[in-house]
Design a protein around this motif. Structure first.
Motif, PDB file in Angstrom:
ATOM      1  N   LEU A 206      -0.792   3.501  11.453  1.00  0.00           N
ATOM      2  CA  LEU A 206      -0.996   2.625  10.301  1.00  0.00           C
ATOM      3  C   LEU A 206      -0.674   3.350   9.005  1.00  0.00           C
ATOM      4  O   LEU A 206      -0.095   2.769   8.070  1.00  0.00           O
ATOM      5  N   ILE A 207      -1.029   4.630   8.914  1.00  0.00           N
ATOM      6  CA  ILE A 207      -0.727   5.413   7.711  1.00  0.00           C
ATOM      7  C   ILE A 207       0.783   5.565   7.536  1.00  0.00           C
ATOM      8  O   ILE A 207       1.311   5.432   6.423  1.00  0.00           O
ATOM      9  N   ASP A 208       1.486   5.836   8.618  1.00  0.00           N
ATOM     10  CA  ASP A 208       2.946   5.978   8.531  1.00  0.00           C
ATOM     11  C   ASP A 208       3.615   4.671   8.108  1.00  0.00           C
ATOM     12  O   ASP A 208       4.540   4.678   7.282  1.00  0.00           O
ATOM     13  N   ALA A 209       3.143   3.554   8.651  1.00  0.00           N
ATOM     14  CA  ALA A 209       3.719   2.266   8.260  1.00  0.00           C
ATOM     15  C   ALA A 209       3.414   1.943   6.803  1.00  0.00           C
ATOM     16  O   ALA A 209       4.260   1.392   6.084  1.00  0.00           O
ATOM     17  N   ALA A 210       2.214   2.281   6.346  1.00  0.00           N
ATOM     18  CA  ALA A 210       1.873   2.044   4.941  1.00  0.00           C
ATOM     19  C   ALA A 210       2.683   2.936   4.014  1.00  0.00           C
ATOM     20  O   ALA A 210       3.017   2.540   2.888  1.00  0.00           O
ATOM     21  N   THR A 211       3.013   4.137   4.466  1.00  0.00           N
ATOM     22  CA  THR A 211       3.852   5.029   3.658  1.00  0.00           C
ATOM     23  C   THR A 211       5.257   4.471   3.517  1.00  0.00           C
ATOM     24  O   THR A 211       5.851   4.510   2.439  1.00  0.00           O
ATOM     25  N   VAL A 212       5.787   3.946   4.602  1.00  0.00           N
ATOM     26  CA  VAL A 212       7.123   3.341   4.547  1.00  0.00           C
ATOM     27  C   VAL A 212       7.112   2.096   3.654  1.00  0.00           C
ATOM     28  O   VAL A 212       8.046   1.865   2.883  1.00  0.00           O
ATOM     29  N   ALA A 213       6.044   1.313   3.741  1.00  0.00           N
ATOM     30  CA  ALA A 213       5.942   0.094   2.933  1.00  0.00           C
ATOM     31  C   ALA A 213       5.598   0.374   1.477  1.00  0.00           C
ATOM     32  O   ALA A 213       5.648  -0.539   0.655  1.00  0.00           O
ATOM     33  N   LYS A 214       5.221   1.615   1.154  1.00  0.00           N
ATOM     34  CA  LYS A 214       4.891   2.015  -0.220  1.00  0.00           C
ATOM     35  C   LYS A 214       3.753   1.165  -0.789  1.00  0.00           C
ATOM     36  O   LYS A 214       3.881   0.551  -1.858  1.00  0.00           O
ATOM     37  N   VAL A 215       2.654   1.121  -0.060  1.00  0.00           N
ATOM     38  CA  VAL A 215       1.493   0.383  -0.542  1.00  0.00           C
ATOM     39  C   VAL A 215       0.868   1.130  -1.716  1.00  0.00           C
ATOM     40  O   VAL A 215       1.069   2.331  -1.894  1.00  0.00           O
ATOM     41  N   SER A 216       0.089   0.414  -2.502  1.00  0.00           N
ATOM     42  CA  SER A 216      -0.496   1.005  -3.701  1.00  0.00           C
ATOM     43  C   SER A 216      -1.749   1.817  -3.422  1.00  0.00           C
ATOM     44  O   SER A 216      -2.055   2.758  -4.167  1.00  0.00           O
ATOM     45  N   HIS A 217      -2.477   1.483  -2.351  1.00  0.00           N
ATOM     46  CA  HIS A 217      -3.732   2.192  -2.077  1.00  0.00           C
ATOM     47  C   HIS A 217      -4.068   2.055  -0.595  1.00  0.00           C
ATOM     48  O   HIS A 217      -3.780   1.022   0.028  1.00  0.00           O
ATOM     49  N   PHE A 218      -4.678   3.117  -0.059  1.00  0.00           N
ATOM     50  CA  PHE A 218      -5.085   3.143   1.338  1.00  0.00           C
ATOM     51  C   PHE A 218      -6.539   3.590   1.392  1.00  0.00           C
ATOM     52  O   PHE A 218      -6.883   4.668   0.895  1.00  0.00           O
ATOM     53  N   ILE A 219      -7.387   2.769   2.018  1.00  0.00           N
ATOM     54  CA  ILE A 219      -8.807   3.072   2.157  1.00  0.00           C
ATOM     55  C   ILE A 219      -9.097   3.287   3.634  1.00  0.00           C
ATOM     56  O   ILE A 219      -8.820   2.412   4.462  1.00  0.00           O
ATOM     57  N   LEU A 220      -9.631   4.464   3.951  1.00  0.00           N
ATOM     58  CA  LEU A 220      -9.910   4.844   5.328  1.00  0.00           C
ATOM     59  C   LEU A 220     -11.406   5.057   5.503  1.00  0.00           C
ATOM     60  O   LEU A 220     -12.032   5.772   4.717  1.00  0.00           O
ATOM     61  N   VAL A 221     -11.976   4.432   6.528  1.00  0.00           N
ATOM     62  CA  VAL A 221     -13.393   4.566   6.848  1.00  0.00           C
ATOM     63  C   VAL A 221     -13.507   5.494   8.053  1.00  0.00           C
ATOM     64  O   VAL A 221     -12.959   5.200   9.126  1.00  0.00           O
ATOM     65  N   THR A 222     -14.213   6.621   7.875  1.00  0.00           N
ATOM     66  CA  THR A 222     -14.429   7.564   8.975  1.00  0.00           C
ATOM     67  C   THR A 222     -15.917   7.640   9.300  1.00  0.00           C
ATOM     68  O   THR A 222     -16.501   6.637   9.693  1.00  0.00           O
ATOM     69  N   SER A 223     -16.525   8.783   9.091  1.00  0.00           N
ATOM     70  CA  SER A 223     -17.937   8.918   9.428  1.00  0.00           C
ATOM     71  C   SER A 223     -18.521  10.123   8.716  1.00  0.00           C
ATOM     72  O   SER A 223     -17.801  11.090   8.390  1.00  0.00           O
ATOM     73  N   LEU A 224     -19.816  10.068   8.481  1.00  0.00           N
ATOM     74  CA  LEU A 224     -20.538  11.199   7.913  1.00  0.00           C
ATOM     75  C   LEU A 224     -20.578  12.328   8.945  1.00  0.00           C
ATOM     76  O   LEU A 224     -20.797  12.093  10.129  1.00  0.00           O
ATOM     77  N   GLY A 225     -20.360  13.541   8.496  1.00  0.00           N
ATOM     78  CA  GLY A 225     -20.306  14.683   9.396  1.00  0.00           C
ATOM     79  C   GLY A 225     -18.902  15.118   9.737  1.00  0.00           C
ATOM     80  O   GLY A 225     -18.729  16.148  10.392  1.00  0.00           O
TER      81      GLY A 225
END
Length: 447
Positions: A206-225
């Motif tokens: 998804l990150i690679d596709a968003a880089t190719v599409a030149k999106v304005s912002h990417f928000i990623l949800v991971t986890s504490l720790g």
């Protein structure tokens, strides 16, 4: 000699050379072979010149280079009110979709199967968005200036498997912000490859596709720790190293160059949506918190706020929990305390109006006085009047040796800094003039 015609429906006929020298118009079919007479029969055929022909199909238009550039810029530009949410059927993703709709976004919900999105569609159908009616501008005191619009009209369900790279680009569409809420299912405990496939590889696709599409912002949800050793990372990593693969996804986002925001929420399993009534969220920089709880709804509200106010969350890693002791603080103030890992290239209006930052103005150092070259002697006035008197004194001097005269003359000079060039020059002139002075007789009877 044969010429094959172009397959263009707009070309209906072409002149044909007649035996008698005339031209006849005959309909030209697509793919028809045009036979020209040989040069023996028509000796003047060699003098014919082939002119430039341009075939144009029906319904096409001519574009200049400027028009093509404008079309390309329009294709690169993104729709600011369009967001793509990956994992839209999850606990965090479904709430994020609804919160984005409340803020006026149009949402493309990425799901693996459209059948799994039925619950999401039903929950969105129950929402009613407040939309300003056209009469509200002309009648500001009208009580009924707000009308209700169904939120489902701004929702679009898009089937997309993030493990298949060719499906991601079309699913993103023209979205300006991409939100990734995916994660390996906790129900599939015995799936060893789950965290690697979902938390890392699918997120990286998804990150690679968003880089190719030149999106304005990417928000990623991971986890504490994530990116920590010890509690609670050691316990969570028992689930096939889930935090290790989440950290790999974070590193892929950091290396992509996209404007990003990484959200690391605390435990979200036990808190319900009513958790926010007694617990207020608290934000901290990366690698600060060791544990805590927060509800899915509070995380979704934070993500929607970040998507709406991207400047306040530009390139930040945020750890979020909810506490009873935390004061109720606006999210903008909480995000302002989190440092950014990059400098926001977009200038702020307040900075332009206030002028340059005073701290950025470097004061020029004071001018340094250059010492004159030592090869040239400077004519300066003596610092003490006694120097002149020693040279022109009419009193008789004792008949001592030259060394004694020099010693007495030096003792009579007031103390002065020896490092000064003018004093050194005066002393040199004094030493050179004393031995050449004429000695006057001590008694007038000698002469």
């Amino acid at each position: 000699m044969e010429l094959r015609s172009l397959q263009s429906p707009t070309v209906t006929s072409i002149p044909k050379l007649h035996r008698n020298g005339g031209f006849l118009g005959k309909p030209l079919l697509c793919g028809q072979v045009l036979r020209l007479p040989s040069s023996r029969r028509c000796p003047d055929s060699r003098k014919f010149t082939i002119l430039e022909f341009r075939a144009q199909a029906t319904g096409t238009s001519k574009f200049s280079s400027g028009t093509i550039g404008a079309i390309q810029n329009k294709a690169d530009s993104k729709e600011e009110d369009l967001a793509f949410v990956a994992g839209a059927t999850g606990r965090v993703g479904s709430r994020t979709v609804r919160e984005l709709l409340k803020l006026g976004f149009r949402v493309r919900a990425g799901v693996r199967s459209a059948q799994k999105a039925e619950s999401l569609i039903q929950s969105v159908k129950q929402m009613k968005l407040h939309v300003e009616s056209p009469s509200a501008r002309t009648q500001p005191n009208n009580r009924y200036s707000l009308v209700f619009s169904p939120a489902v009209e701004k929702l679009e369900i898009v089937e997309c498997d993030l493990e298949k790279r060719d499906q991601i680009g079309p699913a993103l569409g023209n979205a300006s912000v991409v939100i990734c809420c995916i994660g390996a299912s906790e129900k599939e405990v015995f799936d060893i490859t789950g965290p690697y496939r979902i938390d890392y590889m699918a997120t990286k696709n998804l990150i690679d596709a968003a880089t190719v599409a030149k999106v304005s912002h990417f928000i990623l949800v991971t986890s504490l720790g994530t990116n920590k050793v010890g509690f609670p990372a050691a316990i969570l990593n028992l689930f096939w190293g889930v935090l290790i693969w989440k950290r790999k996804a974070e590193e892929a986002l950091l290396a992509s160059g996209l404007p990003f925001t990484i959200v690391r929420p605390g435990g979200m399993e036990r808190p319900t949506d009513a958790f926010k009534e007694t617990h207020n969220i608290n934000l901290s920089p990366e690698d600060t918190l060791f544990g805590g709880l927060v509800s899915n709804l509070q995380v979704a509200e934070l993500i929607a706020f970040m998507a709406k106010n991207r400047g306040s969350s530009y390139c930040k890693v945020v750890e979020v929990i909810a506490e009873t002791t935390a004061p109720l603080t606006p999210m903008g103030e909480l995000l302002a305390k989190i440092p950014s890992q990059r400098v926001d290239p977009s200038p702020k209006e307040s900075d332009v109006a206030d002028g340059p930052d005073p701290a950025a103005v470097v004061s020029s150092p004071p001018p340094i006085e250059k010492e004159p070259p030592q090869g040239k002697t400077m004519t300066t006035r003596p610092l003490s009047p006694y120097i002149a008197k020693l040279l022109t004194s009419p009193t008789p001097m004792s008949s001592t040796s030259n060394g004694a005269q020099v010693a007495s003359a030096v003792d009579a000079i007031p103390a002065a800094p020896k490092s000064t060039l003018s004093i050194q020059t005066n002393l040199a002139e004094l030493y050179s003039s004393i031995p050449n002075m004429k000695k006057r007789p001590l008694s007038p009877y000698i002469a």
